[in-house]
Design an enzyme around this catalytic site. Structure first.
Site, mmCIF file in Angstrom:
data_model
loop_
_atom_site.group_PDB
_atom_site.id
_atom_site.type_symbol
_atom_site.label_atom_id
_atom_site.label_comp_id
_atom_site.label_asym_id
_atom_site.label_seq_id
_atom_site.Cartn_x
_atom_site.Cartn_y
_atom_site.Cartn_z
ATOM 1 N N SER A 273 0.832 -1.222 0.000
ATOM 2 C CA SER A 273 0.000 0.000 0.000
ATOM 3 C C SER A 273 0.858 1.260 0.000
ATOM 4 O O SER A 273 0.550 2.237 -0.691
ATOM 5 C CB SER A 273 -0.974 0.009 1.177
ATOM 6 O OG SER A 273 -0.313 -0.254 2.395
ATOM 7 N N HIS A 303 -1.896 -8.898 1.793
ATOM 8 C CA HIS A 303 -1.567 -7.634 2.476
ATOM 9 C C HIS A 303 -2.706 -7.331 3.464
ATOM 10 O O HIS A 303 -3.012 -8.149 4.333
ATOM 11 C CB HIS A 303 -1.358 -6.546 1.411
ATOM 12 C CG HIS A 303 -0.804 -5.242 1.906
ATOM 13 N ND1 HIS A 303 -0.121 -5.114 3.084
ATOM 14 C CD2 HIS A 303 -0.852 -3.983 1.367
ATOM 15 C CE1 HIS A 303 0.246 -3.843 3.246
ATOM 16 N NE2 HIS A 303 -0.195 -3.138 2.223
ATOM 17 N N HIS A 349 5.783 -12.822 7.362
ATOM 18 C CA HIS A 349 6.020 -11.433 6.955
ATOM 19 C C HIS A 349 7.209 -11.388 6.002
ATOM 20 O O HIS A 349 8.142 -12.180 6.119
ATOM 21 C CB HIS A 349 6.314 -10.528 8.159
ATOM 22 C CG HIS A 349 6.063 -9.087 7.858
ATOM 23 N ND1 HIS A 349 7.013 -8.278 7.288
ATOM 24 C CD2 HIS A 349 4.951 -8.322 8.018
ATOM 25 C CE1 HIS A 349 6.493 -7.067 7.123
ATOM 26 N NE2 HIS A 349 5.248 -7.074 7.552
ATOM 27 N N ARG A 358 3.194 -4.884 16.697
ATOM 28 C CA ARG A 358 1.796 -4.444 16.605
ATOM 29 C C ARG A 358 0.867 -5.555 17.118
ATOM 30 O O ARG A 358 -0.196 -5.286 17.666
ATOM 31 C CB ARG A 358 1.452 -4.068 15.152
ATOM 32 C CG ARG A 358 2.306 -2.937 14.610
ATOM 33 C CD ARG A 358 2.083 -2.718 13.116
ATOM 34 N NE ARG A 358 2.486 -3.870 12.328
ATOM 35 C CZ ARG A 358 2.366 -3.963 11.006
ATOM 36 N NH1 ARG A 358 1.837 -2.963 10.323
ATOM 37 N NH2 ARG A 358 2.758 -5.058 10.364
ATOM 38 N N ASP A 404 -2.183 -8.585 11.594
ATOM 39 C CA ASP A 404 -3.544 -9.004 11.250
ATOM 40 C C ASP A 404 -4.039 -10.193 12.064
ATOM 41 O O ASP A 404 -5.237 -10.484 12.075
ATOM 42 C CB ASP A 404 -3.618 -9.340 9.754
ATOM 43 C CG ASP A 404 -3.257 -8.140 8.897
ATOM 44 O OD1 ASP A 404 -3.788 -7.052 9.180
ATOM 45 O OD2 ASP A 404 -2.438 -8.279 7.978
HETATM 46 N N1 NMX Z 1 1.100 -19.728 5.571
HETATM 47 C C1 NMX Z 1 1.492 -20.598 4.618
HETATM 48 N N2 NMX Z 1 2.562 -20.420 3.828
HETATM 49 C C2 NMX Z 1 3.309 -19.317 4.055
HETATM 50 C C3 NMX Z 1 2.984 -18.385 5.054
HETATM 51 C C4 NMX Z 1 1.828 -18.625 5.826
HETATM 52 N N3 NMX Z 1 1.408 -17.772 6.761
HETATM 53 N N4 NMX Z 1 3.908 -17.394 5.031
HETATM 54 C C5 NMX Z 1 4.786 -17.698 4.036
HETATM 55 N N5 NMX Z 1 4.408 -18.857 3.443
HETATM 56 C C6 NMX Z 1 5.019 -19.511 2.291
HETATM 57 C C7 NMX Z 1 4.992 -18.594 1.079
HETATM 58 O O1 NMX Z 1 3.711 -18.638 0.458
HETATM 59 C C8 NMX Z 1 6.119 -19.159 0.257
HETATM 60 O O2 NMX Z 1 5.647 -20.349 -0.331
HETATM 61 P P1 NMX Z 1 6.151 -20.786 -1.820
HETATM 62 O O3 NMX Z 1 7.636 -20.861 -1.745
HETATM 63 O O4 NMX Z 1 5.465 -22.097 -2.045
HETATM 64 O O5 NMX Z 1 5.681 -19.710 -2.755
HETATM 65 C C9 NMX Z 1 7.148 -19.556 1.331
HETATM 66 O O6 NMX Z 1 6.396 -19.722 2.547
HETATM 67 C C10 NMX Z 1 8.226 -18.529 1.564
HETATM 68 O O7 NMX Z 1 7.613 -17.291 1.840
HETATM 69 P P2 NMX Z 1 8.333 -16.175 2.745
HETATM 70 O O8 NMX Z 1 9.566 -15.750 2.027
HETATM 71 O O9 NMX Z 1 8.471 -16.678 4.137
HETATM 72 O O10 NMX Z 1 7.247 -15.020 2.779
HETATM 73 P P3 NMX Z 1 6.947 -13.888 1.688
HETATM 74 O O11 NMX Z 1 7.832 -12.733 1.977
HETATM 75 O O12 NMX Z 1 6.958 -14.426 0.311
HETATM 76 O O13 NMX Z 1 5.424 -13.538 2.037
HETATM 77 C C11 NMX Z 1 3.576 -12.945 3.366
HETATM 78 C C12 NMX Z 1 5.066 -12.765 3.155
HETATM 79 C C13 NMX Z 1 3.108 -11.998 4.462
HETATM 80 C C14 NMX Z 1 2.840 -12.611 2.065
HETATM 81 C C15 NMX Z 1 3.312 -14.400 3.767
HETATM 82 O O14 NMX Z 1 3.939 -14.682 5.004
HETATM 83 C C16 NMX Z 1 1.839 -14.751 3.861
HETATM 84 O O15 NMX Z 1 1.230 -15.073 2.836
HETATM 85 N N6 NMX Z 1 1.228 -14.694 5.092
HETATM 86 C C17 NMX Z 1 -0.177 -14.925 5.257
HETATM 87 C C18 NMX Z 1 -0.971 -13.717 4.791
HETATM 88 C C19 NMX Z 1 -0.823 -12.553 5.754
HETATM 89 O O16 NMX Z 1 -0.959 -12.702 6.953
HETATM 90 N N7 NMX Z 1 -0.559 -11.364 5.201
HETATM 91 C C20 NMX Z 1 -0.514 -10.146 6.019
HETATM 92 C C21 NMX Z 1 0.859 -9.483 6.089
HETATM 93 C C22 NMX Z 1 0.776 -8.249 6.940
HETATM 94 N N8 NMX Z 1 -0.033 -7.186 6.319
HETATM 95 O O17 NMX Z 1 -0.891 -6.665 6.915
HETATM 96 O O18 NMX Z 1 0.174 -6.847 5.151
HETATM 97 C C1 MLT Z 2 2.148 -3.584 6.531
HETATM 98 O O1 MLT Z 2 1.755 -3.096 7.599
HETATM 99 O O2 MLT Z 2 2.220 -2.903 5.496
HETATM 100 C C2 MLT Z 2 2.425 -5.051 6.471
HETATM 101 O O3 MLT Z 2 2.963 -5.531 7.668
HETATM 102 C C3 MLT Z 2 3.159 -5.507 5.239
HETATM 103 C C4 MLT Z 2 4.581 -5.105 5.072
HETATM 104 O O4 MLT Z 2 5.173 -4.367 5.852
HETATM 105 O O5 MLT Z 2 5.169 -5.590 4.075
#
Ligand code: NMX
Ligand code: MLT
Length: 470
Positions: A273, A303, A349, A358, A404
């Site tokens: 964002s 996100h 994350h 947070r 979240d």
């Molecule tokens: N559940 C399942 N798989 C996960 C999760 C999770 N919570 N977190 C990471 N992975 C997987 C990810 O999909 C990736 O899989 P693949 O190699 O098959 O594509 C692998 O683990 C490596 O990912 P990372 O490097 O650890 O994480 P990345 O930086 O790519 O993604 C998020 C970060 C936040 C997108 C990821 O942790 C996620 O999808 N979390 C769940 C959704 C979430 O809670 N998002 C909110 C973030 C905060 N916000 O408010 O924005």
């Molecule tokens: C945010 O607050 O924007 C989320 O934690 C995602 C991020 O920092 O990448």
């Protein structure tokens, strides 16, 4: 008691707007207190000089290597933008102008003694880098109150959407409906000198921040209630008024909203964002255009929409296992989520490598205000189970909870049970950080953003002998 406390804070007392000045933009101040725009205008020249000196002395120095993995992996870890309002440390979490969340709670003005900071104080801090006095924070409350009016066309535009339009779609459309009032777009058309861009970007940003609570409340009440609007309360601060206009008068709910709006505001510049708002703003799209773009990014389930997804996931869990499931059953449920190729929402994350502060802040709030709430207990149980299960996969870089994982439970406790609305509340808060930085981006004259992209062929050609088509 709350009204008295707000009175003590100085909200609504002795404040007035001055007549229009040269550029026909209003000034706001409380007697004897310089307003935010004036304070900001005094800081800008020194920061412009600072940036100039930084470029001159260090402009050609390297910030490190970019690997192929980084280029194809979402630019993870590439330092590639300036963001002044906050900075994220992977271990420690976010700092807003150098202050951690507990430091914000200790130093920023509160509406009730010992209570949560009011986001107006945070906005002053984000914009000026200085902790405001109570009077300065109160002057921001007053400034936002004076700018908060929403024209009737906004509701008309929302009413033209299908009944089942997602609240985030409504937020984005509502912000776009406000764009016709952009001072910056009008000033650009008039041919304003670029040294003055920040002034009208400030006007738009403050107008937008001021109007967002009312816009969000309208979206909430037309989607989930009878559509009737509740007018803002003249003694309440910006965040408490958001809850009030949604229909929530509980003092605890108002405190929760102040905390919620404070902690979601900024998470340095690279998140979707913030980066989107920054990128679009760099083309000199006005704050409405750039913020709406940022909100469309926040609406993604990886996100901001994750706060909605967490609640859906928790509700499915309790529907399947009952309201007080055993930890072993919870563990199995988490494993099933992973096995079905879905993410566990609220965990992981891109930058953080520890529990999100947070999350901790919200957990402390719950321990204080709702220690026996069953859903809080479930969220606490998940904290003991999920990281271990995620850790076992060996590929998830951060198995710990993010912001979240906890926010929805607080909202549920106060009766805000409609999870599809949750990301709107995140979005209102995010405006504080991304628009504050947007003002600085124009004040510092940051250029249009334009990173280099490559084809796979280019990378193959550069690093291997493999033939490439392009
Ligand atoms: N559940 C399942 N798989 C996960 C999760 C999770 N919570 N977190 C990471 N992975 C997987 C990810 O999909 C990736 O899989 P693949 O190699 O098959 O594509 C692998 O683990 C490596 O990912 P990372 O490097 O650890 O994480 P990345 O930086 O790519 O993604 C998020 C970060 C936040 C997108 C990821 O942790 C996620 O999808 N979390 C769940 C959704 C979430 O809670 N998002 C909110 C973030 C905060 N916000 O408010 O924005
Ligand atoms: C945010 O607050 O924007 C989320 O934690 C995602 C991020 O920092 O990448």
């Amino acid at each position: 008691m709350l009204a008295q406390a707000v009175g003590r804070l100085g909200l609504g007392l002795g404040a007035h707007s001055l007549p229009a000045v040269g550029n026909s933009l209003r000034r706001f101040c409380t007697d004897g207190v310089d307003d935010l725009k004036k304070t900001l205008s005094e800081l800008i020249p020194e920061q412009q000089e600072r940036l100039k000196a930084l470029k001159k002395s260090h402009g050609s120095k390297s910030l490190g290597e970019v690997t192929v993995d980084m280029a194809i992996g979402g630019m993870r870890g590439i330092p590639g933008m300036l963001w002044e309002t906050s900075l994220l440390d992977p271990e420690e979490g976010i700092r807003f102008r150098g202050l951690s969340i507990p430091e914000l709670q200790a130093q920023l003005p509160a509406a009730i003694p010992g209570g949560q900071p009011i986001p107006e104080g945070l906005l002053w801090l984000l914009l000026t880098g200085k902790v405001p006095t109570k009077e300065q924070a109160a002057s921001v409350t007053e400034e936002l109150r004076e700018r908060s009016h929403l024209g009737p066309h906004v509701l008309k535009v929302l009413n033209a959407l299908p009944d089942d339009a997602h609240p985030m779609t409504q937020l984005s459309v509502g912000v776009m409906a406000l764009q016709s009032g952009s001072h910056f777009a009008a000033a650009y058309t008039r041919g304003t000198h670029k040294s003055k861009y920040w002034e009208t970007v400030y006007e738009d940003s403050m107008d937008l921040i001021a109007k967002l609570p009312q816009l969000a409340a309208i979206i909430y009440r037309r989607t989930y209630k009878d559509g009737s609007q509740i007018q803002p309360h003249h003694t309440l601060d910006w965040a408490a008024n958001l809850a009030y206009m949604m229909g929530y008068e509980d003092v605890g709910c108002h405190e929760m909203m102040r905390m919620y709006q404070t902690i979601h505001s900024d998470h340095e510049g690279g998140n979707v964002s913030a980066h989107t708002t920054h990128l679009v703003g760099s083309a000199l799209s006005d704050p409405y255009l750039s913020f709406a773009a940022g909100m469309n990014g926040l609406a993604g389930p990886l996100h901001g929409l994750a706060n909605q997804e967490v609640l859906r996931w928790l509700k499915n869990l309790t529907a399947k296992l009952g309201p007080h499931p055993e930890k072993e059953a919870v563990r199995k449920y988490v494993e099933e989520t992973l096995a079905s190729g879905k993410v566990v929402p609220g965990y992981g994350h891109a930058v953080l490598r520890k529990t999100d502060p947070r999350y901790t802040c919200q957990r402390e709030f719950a321990q204080r205000y709702m220690p026996e709430y069953p859903m809080f207990k479930l969220v606490s149980d998940l904290y003991e189970v999920v990281p271990e299960v995620l850790g076992k996969t060996g590929k998830i870089k951060n198995p710990w909870p993010n912001v979240d994982a906890h926010s929805g439970v607080l909202l549920q406790y106060y009766g805000i049970t409609e999870e599809n609305f949750y990301t709107v509340l995140f979005g209102v808060s995010r405006a504080l950080g991304v628009l504050a930085q947007g003002i600085w981006s124009r004040a510092l004259g940051l250029p249009i953003e334009r990173p280099k992209s490559m084809t796979m062929g280019v990378l193959e050609k550069r690093f291997s002998a493999a033939p490439s088509s392009q």
